[in-house]
Design a protein around this motif. Structure first.
Motif, PDB file in Angstrom:
ATOM      1  N   GLN A  90      75.160  86.437 -29.504  1.00  0.00           N
ATOM      2  CA  GLN A  90      76.032  87.202 -30.393  1.00  0.00           C
ATOM      3  C   GLN A  90      77.183  86.374 -30.950  1.00  0.00           C
ATOM      4  O   GLN A  90      77.804  86.771 -31.938  1.00  0.00           O
ATOM      5  CB  GLN A  90      76.575  88.441 -29.671  1.00  0.00           C
ATOM      6  CG  GLN A  90      75.483  89.453 -29.370  1.00  0.00           C
ATOM      7  CD  GLN A  90      76.040  90.651 -28.622  1.00  0.00           C
ATOM      8  OE1 GLN A  90      76.155  90.635 -27.414  1.00  0.00           O
ATOM      9  NE2 GLN A  90      76.409  91.693 -29.345  1.00  0.00           N
ATOM     10  N   CYS A 114      76.112  98.594 -30.304  1.00  0.00           N
ATOM     11  CA  CYS A 114      76.088  97.152 -30.114  1.00  0.00           C
ATOM     12  C   CYS A 114      77.130  96.521 -31.024  1.00  0.00           C
ATOM     13  O   CYS A 114      77.253  96.911 -32.182  1.00  0.00           O
ATOM     14  CB  CYS A 114      74.697  96.627 -30.458  1.00  0.00           C
ATOM     15  SG  CYS A 114      74.539  94.841 -30.316  1.00  0.00           S
ATOM     16  N   LEU A 115      77.853  95.551 -30.484  1.00  0.00           N
ATOM     17  CA  LEU A 115      78.879  94.869 -31.284  1.00  0.00           C
ATOM     18  C   LEU A 115      78.269  94.134 -32.481  1.00  0.00           C
ATOM     19  O   LEU A 115      78.951  93.846 -33.453  1.00  0.00           O
ATOM     20  CB  LEU A 115      79.667  93.882 -30.414  1.00  0.00           C
ATOM     21  CG  LEU A 115      80.503  94.489 -29.282  1.00  0.00           C
ATOM     22  CD1 LEU A 115      81.077  93.386 -28.394  1.00  0.00           C
ATOM     23  CD2 LEU A 115      81.623  95.367 -29.825  1.00  0.00           C
ATOM     24  N   HIS A 173      70.360  95.911 -22.015  1.00  0.00           N
ATOM     25  CA  HIS A 173      70.741  95.679 -23.410  1.00  0.00           C
ATOM     26  C   HIS A 173      71.073  94.200 -23.630  1.00  0.00           C
ATOM     27  O   HIS A 173      70.622  93.590 -24.617  1.00  0.00           O
ATOM     28  CB  HIS A 173      71.937  96.584 -23.742  1.00  0.00           C
ATOM     29  CG  HIS A 173      72.486  96.425 -25.125  1.00  0.00           C
ATOM     30  ND1 HIS A 173      72.419  97.427 -26.069  1.00  0.00           N
ATOM     31  CD2 HIS A 173      73.110  95.382 -25.724  1.00  0.00           C
ATOM     32  CE1 HIS A 173      72.984  96.991 -27.195  1.00  0.00           C
ATOM     33  NE2 HIS A 173      73.414  95.759 -27.008  1.00  0.00           N
ATOM     34  N   GLU A 174      71.843  93.615 -22.694  1.00  0.00           N
ATOM     35  CA  GLU A 174      72.266  92.216 -22.861  1.00  0.00           C
ATOM     36  C   GLU A 174      71.099  91.246 -22.659  1.00  0.00           C
ATOM     37  O   GLU A 174      70.986  90.252 -23.380  1.00  0.00           O
ATOM     38  CB  GLU A 174      73.433  91.889 -21.917  1.00  0.00           C
ATOM     39  CG  GLU A 174      74.696  92.722 -22.125  1.00  0.00           C
ATOM     40  CD  GLU A 174      75.176  92.780 -23.562  1.00  0.00           C
ATOM     41  OE1 GLU A 174      74.954  91.820 -24.314  1.00  0.00           O
ATOM     42  OE2 GLU A 174      75.758  93.821 -23.941  1.00  0.00           O
ATOM     43  N   HIS A 228      69.118  90.868 -25.706  1.00  0.00           N
ATOM     44  CA  HIS A 228      69.693  89.928 -26.678  1.00  0.00           C
ATOM     45  C   HIS A 228      69.157  88.511 -26.452  1.00  0.00           C
ATOM     46  O   HIS A 228      68.881  87.785 -27.401  1.00  0.00           O
ATOM     47  CB  HIS A 228      71.221  89.887 -26.559  1.00  0.00           C
ATOM     48  CG  HIS A 228      71.925  90.946 -27.344  1.00  0.00           C
ATOM     49  ND1 HIS A 228      71.856  91.032 -28.709  1.00  0.00           N
ATOM     50  CD2 HIS A 228      72.737  91.971 -26.958  1.00  0.00           C
ATOM     51  CE1 HIS A 228      72.594  92.052 -29.128  1.00  0.00           C
ATOM     52  NE2 HIS A 228      73.136  92.649 -28.079  1.00  0.00           N
TER      53      HIS A 228
HETATM   54 ZN   LIG Z   1      74.325  94.311 -28.156  1.00  0.00          ZN
END
Ligand SMILES: [Zn+2]
Length: 176
Positions: free
Chosen positions: A51, A93-94, A135-136, A139
């Motif tokens: 990210q 999500c960011l 979730h992470e 990524h």
């Molecule tokens: Zn995320």
């Protein structure tokens, strides 16, 4: 420490598979510190290295409520070795702005990882904590939560369409 820019969908690095970390040096410590600062500033409950444009297997998480003391969790090379049960809850999500949607996740997971010094970690996680880890870790494999949403929407649509066709068939049968 520095706040890094959080990349947004559809930035291609979000689709990259992150490389395992093999060297636990000062550069890694800086990356982890930057990621933590960036996550707290956002604010968010988790951040994967992709990210901020670094395709390496590094994740930071802190799910403690704002009013409580910070409790940073650093997962290097995390792997979910087993999952059990399932839970549906809302995620955001960011890197995916202005979208919150329900995602199905394991209710309980078994995790193996390393800490920032390279020491092995093995633990179980449940509920919201398990959700954030899943979730992470997604990524790090180039997945975003909206991948799971679109497939859900797709299957819902398929179901709806099937029912529609069945209803039309019934009508046709009744008219015959
Ligand atoms: Zn995320």
């Amino acid at each position: 420490m520095a706040i890094r820019e959080i990349l947004k969908y559809p930035h291609p690095v979000l689709r990259e598979t992150a490389e395992p970390v093999t060297v636990f040096d000062d550069e890694l410590k800086t990356l982890v510190a930057d990621m933590a600062e960036t996550m707290y500033e956002a604010p968010g409950v988790g951040l994967a290295a992709n990210q901020i444009g670094v395709a390496r297997q590094v994740v930071v998480i802190d799910i403690t409520p704002k009013e409580e003391p910070k409790e940073l969790i650093v997962l290097i090379n995390p792997r979910i070795t087993k999952g059990e049960g399932s839970e549906i809850d809302e995620e955001g999500c960011l890197s995916v702005v202005d979208l919150c949607a329900n995602v199905t996740r394991y209710a309980k997971i078994w995790v193996e990882a390393q800490d920032a010094t390279g020491a092995p970690l093995a633990f179980e996680a449940e509920g919201y904590y398990a959700r954030v880890i899943q979730h992470e870790v997604d990524h790090l494999h180039g997945h975003l939560f909206l991948d799971w949403i679109s497939s859900l929407k797709r299957s819902l649509y398929k179901k709806k369409r099937k029912k529609q066709l069945q209803a039309e068939q019934k009508k046709a049968d009744a008219a015959a």
